[in-house]
Design a protein around this motif. Structure first.
Motif, mmCIF file in Angstrom:
data_model
loop_
_atom_site.group_PDB
_atom_site.id
_atom_site.type_symbol
_atom_site.label_atom_id
_atom_site.label_comp_id
_atom_site.label_asym_id
_atom_site.label_seq_id
_atom_site.Cartn_x
_atom_site.Cartn_y
_atom_site.Cartn_z
ATOM 1 N N GLY A 1 -15.684 43.991 60.258
ATOM 2 C CA GLY A 1 -16.864 44.765 60.596
ATOM 3 C C GLY A 1 -18.051 44.258 59.783
ATOM 4 O O GLY A 1 -17.878 43.519 58.804
ATOM 5 N N LEU A 2 -19.253 44.677 60.179
ATOM 6 C CA LEU A 2 -20.458 44.210 59.479
ATOM 7 C C LEU A 2 -20.464 44.603 58.010
ATOM 8 O O LEU A 2 -20.897 43.827 57.155
ATOM 9 N N ASP A 3 -19.983 45.810 57.681
ATOM 10 C CA ASP A 3 -19.926 46.219 56.281
ATOM 11 C C ASP A 3 -18.941 45.362 55.485
ATOM 12 O O ASP A 3 -19.204 45.006 54.338
ATOM 13 N N GLU A 4 -17.821 45.015 56.100
ATOM 14 C CA GLU A 4 -16.842 44.157 55.429
ATOM 15 C C GLU A 4 -17.416 42.763 55.190
ATOM 16 O O GLU A 4 -17.197 42.171 54.130
ATOM 17 N N ILE A 5 -18.145 42.253 56.153
ATOM 18 C CA ILE A 5 -18.768 40.935 56.008
ATOM 19 C C ILE A 5 -19.800 40.961 54.889
ATOM 20 O O ILE A 5 -19.838 40.069 54.037
ATOM 21 N N ARG A 6 -20.633 42.004 54.867
ATOM 22 C CA ARG A 6 -21.645 42.134 53.821
ATOM 23 C C ARG A 6 -20.986 42.211 52.440
ATOM 24 O O ARG A 6 -21.401 41.552 51.489
ATOM 25 N N GLU A 7 -19.923 42.994 52.331
ATOM 26 C CA GLU A 7 -19.218 43.144 51.059
ATOM 27 C C GLU A 7 -18.571 41.822 50.626
ATOM 28 O O GLU A 7 -18.653 41.438 49.461
ATOM 29 N N LEU A 8 -17.950 41.118 51.555
ATOM 30 C CA LEU A 8 -17.341 39.829 51.240
ATOM 31 C C LEU A 8 -18.399 38.837 50.774
ATOM 32 O O LEU A 8 -18.212 38.135 49.776
ATOM 33 N N ARG A 9 -19.530 38.790 51.465
ATOM 34 C CA ARG A 9 -20.603 37.883 51.073
ATOM 35 C C ARG A 9 -21.099 38.228 49.664
ATOM 36 O O ARG A 9 -21.342 37.329 48.845
ATOM 37 N N GLU A 10 -21.237 39.519 49.354
ATOM 38 C CA GLU A 10 -21.681 39.920 48.015
ATOM 39 C C GLU A 10 -20.670 39.471 46.954
ATOM 40 O O GLU A 10 -21.058 38.969 45.897
ATOM 41 N N HIS A 11 -19.374 39.623 47.245
ATOM 42 C CA HIS A 11 -18.346 39.172 46.301
ATOM 43 C C HIS A 11 -18.399 37.654 46.119
ATOM 44 O O HIS A 11 -18.261 37.156 44.997
ATOM 45 N N LEU A 12 -18.579 36.936 47.207
ATOM 46 C CA LEU A 12 -18.658 35.470 47.110
ATOM 47 C C LEU A 12 -19.903 35.036 46.339
ATOM 48 O O LEU A 12 -19.848 34.076 45.557
ATOM 49 N N ASP A 13 -21.023 35.728 46.527
ATOM 50 C CA ASP A 13 -22.238 35.425 45.757
ATOM 51 C C ASP A 13 -22.008 35.679 44.272
ATOM 52 O O ASP A 13 -22.418 34.875 43.419
ATOM 53 N N GLN A 14 -21.330 36.778 43.940
ATOM 54 C CA GLN A 14 -21.001 37.075 42.538
ATOM 55 C C GLN A 14 -20.073 36.007 41.970
ATOM 56 O O GLN A 14 -20.241 35.562 40.827
ATOM 57 N N LEU A 15 -19.109 35.583 42.777
ATOM 58 C CA LEU A 15 -18.181 34.534 42.349
ATOM 59 C C LEU A 15 -18.936 33.238 42.069
ATOM 60 O O LEU A 15 -18.710 32.581 41.051
ATOM 61 N N THR A 16 -19.858 32.883 42.942
ATOM 62 C CA THR A 16 -20.641 31.661 42.765
ATOM 63 C C THR A 16 -21.449 31.725 41.470
ATOM 64 O O THR A 16 -21.470 30.755 40.692
ATOM 65 N N LEU A 17 -22.103 32.850 41.223
ATOM 66 C CA LEU A 17 -22.873 32.999 39.978
ATOM 67 C C LEU A 17 -21.972 32.877 38.753
ATOM 68 O O LEU A 17 -22.325 32.208 37.777
ATOM 69 N N ALA A 18 -20.819 33.513 38.796
ATOM 70 C CA ALA A 18 -19.897 33.458 37.662
ATOM 71 C C ALA A 18 -19.400 32.036 37.432
ATOM 72 O O ALA A 18 -19.318 31.569 36.285
ATOM 73 N N LEU A 19 -19.075 31.333 38.498
ATOM 74 C CA LEU A 19 -18.587 29.965 38.359
ATOM 75 C C LEU A 19 -19.689 29.022 37.876
ATOM 76 O O LEU A 19 -19.434 28.129 37.062
ATOM 77 N N ASP A 20 -20.921 29.219 38.376
ATOM 78 C CA ASP A 20 -22.047 28.424 37.881
ATOM 79 C C ASP A 20 -22.228 28.635 36.383
ATOM 80 O O ASP A 20 -22.454 27.681 35.628
ATOM 81 N N ALA A 21 -22.128 29.887 35.938
ATOM 82 C CA ALA A 21 -22.267 30.197 34.511
ATOM 83 C C ALA A 21 -21.127 29.567 33.711
ATOM 84 O O ALA A 21 -21.339 29.051 32.611
ATOM 85 N N ALA A 22 -19.925 29.585 34.258
ATOM 86 C CA ALA A 22 -18.776 28.995 33.568
ATOM 87 C C ALA A 22 -18.943 27.492 33.411
ATOM 88 O O ALA A 22 -18.558 26.926 32.382
ATOM 89 N N ILE A 23 -19.523 26.846 34.406
ATOM 90 C CA ILE A 23 -19.768 25.396 34.310
ATOM 91 C C ILE A 23 -20.701 25.115 33.151
ATOM 92 O O ILE A 23 -20.490 24.196 32.360
ATOM 93 N N LEU A 24 -21.769 25.904 33.046
ATOM 94 C CA LEU A 24 -22.744 25.695 31.969
ATOM 95 C C LEU A 24 -22.094 25.884 30.607
ATOM 96 O O LEU A 24 -22.422 25.179 29.649
#
Length: 174
Positions: free
Chosen positions: A144-167
């Motif tokens: 559903g649209l809410d599930e997609i929005r939530e998944l995208r938010e989790h993936l964005d958080q994951l990307t930020l965390a991984l970018d920070a871990a690289i640094l």
């Protein structure tokens, strides 16, 4: 007990040795988040390949057009920042879009080292046809649209965390 499964319906082989302890169990392929993301990405690419064929686009070309439809004319460097691509990857992609008549590339009058990318009329007009792509992709996910929005938010958080871990992991440059 939760049973983890392999993406794509793969199953462990009977010749796989049983893990000796719980920590080693995390070395199984079906426990790797990176592999789950990789498998999902490949599956997305397959769906996009079919849907975008009607528009005459590849998935990377579609991403470039999404950025240009949203932001208008951009220097190659800025376009690359939006897409997380370097100029070596982006340049051949832009050449193909230019050859297809969807974008133009021009040296900036302000800075001759910079190349500006802008949509042609044909590239702008393609946006109307592309409007149905997100709906078809959403439908293909089964979410559903809410599930997609939530998944995208989790993936964005994951990307930020991984970018920070690289640094944090990169050695300091002298």
């Amino acid at each position: 007990m939760v049973r983890w499964g392999y993406p794509g319906g793969m199953t462990p082989t009977s010749t796989s040795p049983a893990p000796e302890n719980a920590e080693e169990d995390w070395l199984r392929l079906d426990r790797q988040i990176c592999f789950s993301l990789h498998a999902a990405s490949r599956a997305f690419n397959g769906v996009y390949r079919v849907i975008l064929k009607e528009l005459g686009l590849t998935y990377p070309q579609y991403l470039v057009l999404l950025v240009l439809w949203e932001h208008g004319e951009l220097p190659v460097k800025k376009l690359g920042e939006h897409l997380r691509l370097d100029s070596g990857t982006l340049s051949p992609l832009l050449k193909r879009l230019e050859a297809a008549g969807l974008v133009t590339r021009e040296r900036s009058a302000r800075d001759e080292r910079s190349v500006e990318i802008r949509l042609t009329e044909e590239g702008s007009a393609l946006r109307r046809q592309a409007l149905r792509v997100p709906r078809r992709i959403a439908s293909a996910t089964g979410f559903g649209l809410d599930e997609i929005r939530e998944l995208r938010e989790h993936l964005d958080q994951l990307t930020l965390a991984l970018d920070a871990a690289i640094l944090e992991e990169e050695p300091e440059h002298a």
